[in-house]
Design an enzyme around this catalytic site. Sequence first.
Site, PDB file in Angstrom:
ATOM      1  N   HIS A  68      -7.418   9.659  -1.987  1.00 37.33           N
ATOM      2  CA  HIS A  68      -6.761   9.599  -0.671  1.00 37.33           C
ATOM      3  C   HIS A  68      -7.559  10.309   0.424  1.00 37.33           C
ATOM      4  O   HIS A  68      -7.598   9.879   1.572  1.00 37.33           O
ATOM      5  CB  HIS A  68      -5.364  10.232  -0.777  1.00 37.33           C
ATOM      6  N   ASP A 116       0.837  -1.189   0.000  1.00 36.61           N
ATOM      7  CA  ASP A 116       0.000   0.000   0.000  1.00 36.61           C
ATOM      8  C   ASP A 116       0.879   1.248   0.000  1.00 36.61           C
ATOM      9  O   ASP A 116       1.681   1.452   0.908  1.00 36.61           O
ATOM     10  CB  ASP A 116      -0.885   0.001   1.251  1.00 36.61           C
ATOM     11  N   TYR A 130       3.168   9.631  -0.250  1.00 36.55           N
ATOM     12  CA  TYR A 130       4.249   9.007   0.528  1.00 36.55           C
ATOM     13  C   TYR A 130       5.629   9.180  -0.122  1.00 36.55           C
ATOM     14  O   TYR A 130       6.652   8.920   0.513  1.00 36.55           O
ATOM     15  CB  TYR A 130       4.000   7.509   0.739  1.00 36.55           C
ATOM     16  N   LYS A 149      -2.639   5.983  -4.313  1.00 41.30           N
ATOM     17  CA  LYS A 149      -3.724   6.934  -4.031  1.00 41.30           C
ATOM     18  C   LYS A 149      -3.495   8.282  -4.704  1.00 41.30           C
ATOM     19  O   LYS A 149      -2.360   8.768  -4.769  1.00 41.30           O
ATOM     20  CB  LYS A 149      -3.846   7.148  -2.511  1.00 41.30           C
TER      21      LYS A 149
END
Length: 323
Positions: A113, A46, A51, A80
Amino acid sequence: MSQVPHITFCNGQKIPIIGLGTWQARDEEVRQAVQLALECGYRHFDTATLYQNEEAIGDVLSKWISEGKVAREELFITTKLPTIGNRAEDVPKFLTTSLKKLQLTYVDLYLIHFPVGCKGKDENDLQPRDSEGKVVLDMSTDHKSLWKAMEEQVDAGRAKSIGISNFNSEQIERIMKFCRIQPANHQVEIHAFHQQRELRAVCHKHNITMCAYGPLGAPYKEKTKEKTVLQDPVVTSIAARLGKTPAQILLRHLIQLNIVVIPKSSNPERLKQNFQVFDFKLSDKDMRDLDNLDQGKDGKLFIFTESMIGVENHPEFPFKIPF
Ligand code: A2P
């Protein structure tokens, strides 16, 4: 071939019930974690544009695929759309960038997200802030056109499934009214102190599976609480009795509730331990005792208004209503 227990989406696609969370893991740290996770048998990863680790993850995955150690079809990759991409015309652009970084032609699951849209200066301005440190909001966020663009990614074969993250029940009901392809999965904070019973019921009604982020109660978060979820005496006593770790008990609790878990770890020992949750079962009594740890809203650990100052002023801020 690694066989990870899975749950099935409304469209028939299967998601491994445990995946590796990668928030706050970058570069060499995430590279090592993904490598080790693959060796342990993890097949679900994930990530998110936010990120900033898709490239490192993509490097390891593509190496494993090209060396024939894993087939693409055995992997389940989620990424996302960032808040600065919450506009119909931006969806293909951000997914293209993610696919390129991940070195993939499709993701298994593409999520919105966060329901709030922001305005970035460019594609790299992922957390735009004004001179006062407030988040730069795009007040015109329109979920209907945004969702249509998400559906088009499925049509184009660039995402097998689409879903949402951090949405509230009203936003879900709205999407369910206008969608052509429904959300397959909803990713939200879920752990023993914040079990999201009402939201789970809404998702269940619509056949939307759920994925828990922060399933271990995000122990790195300095909370004013006396005890973290991992230190709770109910959790530690079940763990001691069964010869398991508190983390394994917390993950097993959610797995038995049919919730996908994505614990993040970059520590080899903990990463392995988190995957070893399929050789035991919690009794009905243990499940009930863990269910009773729920603190409802008070157990929530991720308070977005602290990291995104002013986000509550957006019409789509999801946490204005109880669930
Ligand atoms: P680390 O990466 O050093 O292992 P969550 O997924 O709930 O957000 O929790 C992630 C946090 O929990 C990370 O800080 C991670 O640190 C830590 N963690 C991961 N697995 C375990 C475990 N088995 N026991 C204790 N802490 C863990």
